[in-house]
Enzyme design. Structure first.
Site, PDB file in Angstrom:
ATOM      1  N   SER A   1     -19.315  -5.970  -1.674  1.00 12.53           N
ATOM      2  CA  SER A   1     -18.378  -5.364  -0.718  1.00 12.53           C
ATOM      3  C   SER A   1     -19.097  -4.269   0.063  1.00 12.53           C
ATOM      4  O   SER A   1     -20.210  -3.854  -0.301  1.00 12.53           O
ATOM      5  CB  SER A   1     -17.200  -4.762  -1.477  1.00 12.53           C
ATOM      6  OG  SER A   1     -17.658  -3.694  -2.282  1.00 12.53           O
TER       7      SER A   1
ATOM      8  N   MET B   1      -9.284  -6.238  -5.912  1.00 16.27           N
ATOM      9  CA  MET B   1      -9.455  -7.454  -5.121  1.00 16.27           C
ATOM     10  C   MET B   1      -8.984  -8.703  -5.860  1.00 16.27           C
ATOM     11  O   MET B   1      -8.526  -9.657  -5.237  1.00 16.27           O
ATOM     12  CB  MET B   1     -10.929  -7.623  -4.708  1.00 16.27           C
ATOM     13  CG  MET B   1     -11.448  -6.607  -3.717  1.00 16.27           C
ATOM     14  SD  MET B   1     -10.520  -6.445  -2.184  1.00 16.27           S
ATOM     15  CE  MET B   1     -10.678  -8.042  -1.439  1.00 16.27           C
TER      16      MET B   1
ATOM     17  N   PHE C   1      -9.836   6.352  -8.108  1.00 14.87           N
ATOM     18  CA  PHE C   1     -10.267   7.094  -6.919  1.00 14.87           C
ATOM     19  C   PHE C   1      -9.583   6.512  -5.697  1.00 14.87           C
ATOM     20  O   PHE C   1      -9.485   5.296  -5.533  1.00 14.87           O
ATOM     21  CB  PHE C   1     -11.797   7.007  -6.735  1.00 14.87           C
ATOM     22  CG  PHE C   1     -12.239   7.740  -5.488  1.00 14.87           C
ATOM     23  CD1 PHE C   1     -12.315   9.123  -5.488  1.00 14.87           C
ATOM     24  CD2 PHE C   1     -12.530   7.044  -4.316  1.00 14.87           C
ATOM     25  CE1 PHE C   1     -12.684   9.804  -4.328  1.00 14.87           C
ATOM     26  CE2 PHE C   1     -12.899   7.733  -3.156  1.00 14.87           C
ATOM     27  CZ  PHE C   1     -12.976   9.113  -3.176  1.00 14.87           C
ATOM     28  N   TRP C   2      -9.121   7.414  -4.807  1.00 15.37           N
ATOM     29  CA  TRP C   2      -8.524   7.009  -3.520  1.00 15.37           C
ATOM     30  C   TRP C   2      -9.044   7.971  -2.458  1.00 15.37           C
ATOM     31  O   TRP C   2      -8.768   9.170  -2.512  1.00 15.37           O
ATOM     32  CB  TRP C   2      -7.000   7.064  -3.616  1.00 15.37           C
ATOM     33  CG  TRP C   2      -6.298   6.460  -2.439  1.00 15.37           C
ATOM     34  CD1 TRP C   2      -6.757   5.468  -1.630  1.00 15.37           C
ATOM     35  CD2 TRP C   2      -4.999   6.797  -1.946  1.00 15.37           C
ATOM     36  NE1 TRP C   2      -5.829   5.150  -0.670  1.00 15.37           N
ATOM     37  CE2 TRP C   2      -4.739   5.963  -0.841  1.00 15.37           C
ATOM     38  CE3 TRP C   2      -4.024   7.719  -2.337  1.00 15.37           C
ATOM     39  CZ2 TRP C   2      -3.559   6.029  -0.112  1.00 15.37           C
ATOM     40  CZ3 TRP C   2      -2.859   7.776  -1.602  1.00 15.37           C
ATOM     41  CH2 TRP C   2      -2.630   6.934  -0.512  1.00 15.37           C
TER      42      TRP C   2
ATOM     43  N   TYR D   1       0.862  -1.179   0.000  1.00 10.97           N
ATOM     44  CA  TYR D   1       0.000   0.000   0.000  1.00 10.97           C
ATOM     45  C   TYR D   1       0.896   1.227   0.000  1.00 10.97           C
ATOM     46  O   TYR D   1       1.993   1.182   0.568  1.00 10.97           O
ATOM     47  CB  TYR D   1      -0.877  -0.027   1.269  1.00 10.97           C
ATOM     48  CG  TYR D   1      -2.183   0.704   1.120  1.00 10.97           C
ATOM     49  CD1 TYR D   1      -3.177   0.222   0.277  1.00 10.97           C
ATOM     50  CD2 TYR D   1      -2.421   1.890   1.817  1.00 10.97           C
ATOM     51  CE1 TYR D   1      -4.371   0.886   0.137  1.00 10.97           C
ATOM     52  CE2 TYR D   1      -3.624   2.554   1.678  1.00 10.97           C
ATOM     53  CZ  TYR D   1      -4.598   2.046   0.837  1.00 10.97           C
ATOM     54  OH  TYR D   1      -5.788   2.709   0.695  1.00 10.97           O
TER      55      TYR D   1
HETATM   56  N1  LIG Z   1      -9.736   3.570  -3.363  1.00 14.39           N
HETATM   57  C1  LIG Z   1     -10.330   3.828  -2.206  1.00 14.39           C
HETATM   58  O1  LIG Z   1     -10.335   4.944  -1.714  1.00 14.39           O
HETATM   59  C2  LIG Z   1     -11.029   2.722  -1.512  1.00 14.39           C
HETATM   60  C3  LIG Z   1     -11.854   2.982  -0.427  1.00 14.39           C
HETATM   61  C4  LIG Z   1     -12.537   1.912   0.157  1.00 14.39           C
HETATM   62  C5  LIG Z   1     -12.345   0.618  -0.325  1.00 14.39           C
HETATM   63  N2  LIG Z   1     -11.484   0.441  -1.368  1.00 14.39           N
HETATM   64  C6  LIG Z   1     -11.276  -0.883  -1.966  1.00 14.39           C
HETATM   65  O2  LIG Z   1     -12.526  -1.376  -2.345  1.00 14.39           O
HETATM   66  C7  LIG Z   1     -12.496  -2.776  -2.310  1.00 14.39           C
HETATM   67  C8  LIG Z   1     -13.671  -3.249  -1.455  1.00 14.39           C
HETATM   68  O3  LIG Z   1     -13.439  -2.842  -0.104  1.00 14.39           O
HETATM   69  P1  LIG Z   1     -14.527  -3.187   1.020  1.00 14.39           P
HETATM   70  O4  LIG Z   1     -13.990  -2.820   2.337  1.00 14.39           O
HETATM   71  O5  LIG Z   1     -15.824  -2.608   0.584  1.00 14.39           O
HETATM   72  O6  LIG Z   1     -14.558  -4.776   0.845  1.00 14.39           O
HETATM   73  P2  LIG Z   1     -15.185  -5.915   1.762  1.00 14.39           P
HETATM   74  O7  LIG Z   1     -16.466  -5.449   2.342  1.00 14.39           O
HETATM   75  O8  LIG Z   1     -14.148  -6.426   2.666  1.00 14.39           O
HETATM   76  O9  LIG Z   1     -15.516  -7.024   0.664  1.00 14.39           O
HETATM   77  C9  LIG Z   1     -14.542  -7.510  -0.203  1.00 14.39           C
HETATM   78  C10 LIG Z   1     -15.208  -7.781  -1.543  1.00 14.39           C
HETATM   79  O10 LIG Z   1     -14.240  -8.196  -2.495  1.00 14.39           O
HETATM   80  C11 LIG Z   1     -14.729  -9.325  -3.193  1.00 14.39           C
HETATM   81  N3  LIG Z   1     -13.581 -10.121  -3.620  1.00 14.39           N
HETATM   82  C12 LIG Z   1     -12.587 -10.614  -2.849  1.00 14.39           C
HETATM   83  N4  LIG Z   1     -11.693 -11.273  -3.608  1.00 14.39           N
HETATM   84  C13 LIG Z   1     -12.145 -11.214  -4.875  1.00 14.39           C
HETATM   85  C14 LIG Z   1     -11.673 -11.722  -6.114  1.00 14.39           C
HETATM   86  N5  LIG Z   1     -10.536 -12.441  -6.199  1.00 14.39           N
HETATM   87  N6  LIG Z   1     -12.397 -11.468  -7.217  1.00 14.39           N
HETATM   88  C15 LIG Z   1     -13.541 -10.754  -7.152  1.00 14.39           C
HETATM   89  N7  LIG Z   1     -14.044 -10.245  -6.007  1.00 14.39           N
HETATM   90  C16 LIG Z   1     -13.348 -10.476  -4.880  1.00 14.39           C
HETATM   91  C17 LIG Z   1     -15.583 -10.049  -2.172  1.00 14.39           C
HETATM   92  O11 LIG Z   1     -16.470 -10.882  -2.843  1.00 14.39           O
HETATM   93  P3  LIG Z   1     -17.393 -11.948  -2.034  1.00 14.39           P
HETATM   94  O12 LIG Z   1     -18.490 -11.161  -1.429  1.00 14.39           O
HETATM   95  O13 LIG Z   1     -17.859 -12.880  -3.085  1.00 14.39           O
HETATM   96  O14 LIG Z   1     -16.495 -12.612  -1.012  1.00 14.39           O
HETATM   97  C18 LIG Z   1     -16.266  -8.874  -1.478  1.00 14.39           C
HETATM   98  O15 LIG Z   1     -17.387  -8.445  -2.211  1.00 14.39           O
HETATM   99  C19 LIG Z   1     -11.135  -3.167  -1.756  1.00 14.39           C
HETATM  100  O16 LIG Z   1     -10.271  -3.422  -2.833  1.00 14.39           O
HETATM  101  C20 LIG Z   1     -10.701  -1.915  -1.031  1.00 14.39           C
HETATM  102  O17 LIG Z   1      -9.302  -1.802  -0.910  1.00 14.39           O
HETATM  103  C21 LIG Z   1     -10.836   1.446  -1.957  1.00 14.39           C
END
Ligand SMILES: NC(=O)c1ccc[n+]([C@@H]2O[C@H](COP(=O)([O-])OP(=O)(O)OC[C@H]3O[C@@H](n4cnc5c(N)ncnc54)[C@H](OP(=O)(O)O)[C@@H]3O)[C@@H](O)[C@H]2O)c1
Length: 307
Positions: free
Chosen positions: A131, A220, A242-243, A32
């Site tokens: 997610s 992911m 977006f971050w 990260y």
């Molecule tokens: N850029 C930003 O500012 C920002 C902010 C927030 C989050 N994020 C990113 O957004 C993503 C989701 O975060 P979250 O906290 O909402 O997640 P979360 O609630 O922990 O859920 C993870 C999700 O990823 C899916 N997943 C995991 N491995 C996968 C794969 N190999 N292929 C396809 N789908 C997969 C899971 O699917 P299942 O439900 O089927 O297990 C689940 O829907 C993460 O990558 C996180 O780092 C980014």
């Protein structure tokens, strides 16, 4: 760890709830852009109770519940923090839900607002729809009358996400663009959110209308994004990223306060609910992290103090 004595503008807080987000795991893995100085405390978000305040602190009382700042390291029992970095919670907000507002629902809100102007009746698309971000997008879009085509990797989520307000929920597979077209009546979709990467992102991009925007905010699937030339030449798609950490860093304090007001209001109305699969005390950190990394979770894993 001995807690430092609090300075005049600081507060001593006791952490009440702190989730495990994918980015926390990426920080620990060293994958990260944020690398905390070691030894460090992980955890970018959480809610706490104020135990003590310094002499010069105004507008904050012991007993108040607050959101913790980004760089505090929320996976801890207690800590000392600059009082002006704390965001006081409204009384009617459930602590666990409030502890999960700052990263994922904020990301959903910003991405729906800041890329493509949307009107009621418009369609958007997203993968990783189960997610926390995906579910917040479904709830916010539904509230605004914007329709969502949601892509998941597990069939059992289809009914659940439809019940949560998703208009269309589809499995991610080869013919996804055609199935999105059929399911949305051939809608011209101008905005897609990608948190998976690899082929999944390309399938979403193929379903966008010419000139459409795809916003990548997560990876992911841990696969690189290979953009076919034709998607640029013939459709002139816009590829954005977006971050939320950058958003917080660059936004004015007024814009941040305004967003918290909005998130608190929506949460107070029962929206932006993130499912919770389990809570663990910090003493069981290993089991909690293993659980958070398990596929097929039905919600977030949170650290909470023993009752
Ligand atoms: N850029 C930003 O500012 C920002 C902010 C927030 C989050 N994020 C990113 O957004 C993503 C989701 O975060 P979250 O906290 O909402 O997640 P979360 O609630 O922990 O859920 C993870 C999700 O990823 C899916 N997943 C995991 N491995 C996968 C794969 N190999 N292929 C396809 N789908 C997969 C899971 O699917 P299942 O439900 O089927 O297990 C689940 O829907 C993460 O990558 C996180 O780092 C980014």
């Amino acid at each position: 760890v001995a807690l430092p004595t609090i300075g005049p503008r600081q507060a001593l807080v006791r952490v009440l709830a702190a989730p495990i987000n994918p980015a926390d795991l990426n920080v620990i893995e060293g994958k990260y852009p944020i690398r905390p100085a070691l030894p460090g405390v992980p955890g970018v978000e959480g809610a706490a109770e104020v135990l003590e305040i310094g002499d010069e602190v105004r507008g904050l009382e012991p007993g108040a519940r607050v959101l913790l700042p980004h760089d505090f390291g929320t996976w801890r029992e207690a800590g000392v923090v600059a009082a002006d970095q704390l965001v006081v919670l409204l009384a009617d907000l459930p602590t666990e839900q409030a502890a999960m507002l700052k990263i994922n629902p904020a990301t959903a809100l910003r991405m729906l607002r800041d890329f493509v102007p949307l009107a009621p009746g418009d369609w958007i698309m997203q993968n990783a729809a189960n997610s926390a971000v995906g579910r917040a997008i479904i709830q916010l879009a539904h509230e605004a009358g914007v329709r969502t085509a949601n892509v998941v990797r597990r069939e059992e989520l289809i009914g659940e996400l439809r019940a949560a307000g998703g208009d269309v929920v589809l499995l991610d597979d080869q013919d996804l663009p055609e199935r999105i077209k059929d399911a949305t009546g051939g809608a011209k979709i101008r905005l897609a959110f990608n948190a998976v990467g690899g082929e999944s992102a390309v399938r979403l991009a193929n379903a966008l209308t010419s000139g459409g925007t795809i916003v990548t905010y997560g990876a992911m699937g841990r696969q690189p994004l290979r953009v076919p030339n034709g998607l640029l030449i013939f459709k002139d798609l816009i590829w954005r990223g977006f971050w939320v950490s950058r958003w917080y860093r660059e936004a004015s304090s007024g814009a941040v306060a305004e967003m918290f007001r909005e998130l608190f209001t929506l949460s107070g109305r029962g929206l932006l609910r993130t499912p919770i699969e389990a809570t663990y005390p910090l003493q069981e950190v290993g089991a909690a992290l293993a659980h958070a990394a398990r596929p097929g979770r039905r919600g977030k894993i949170l650290f909470e103090p023993n009752p």
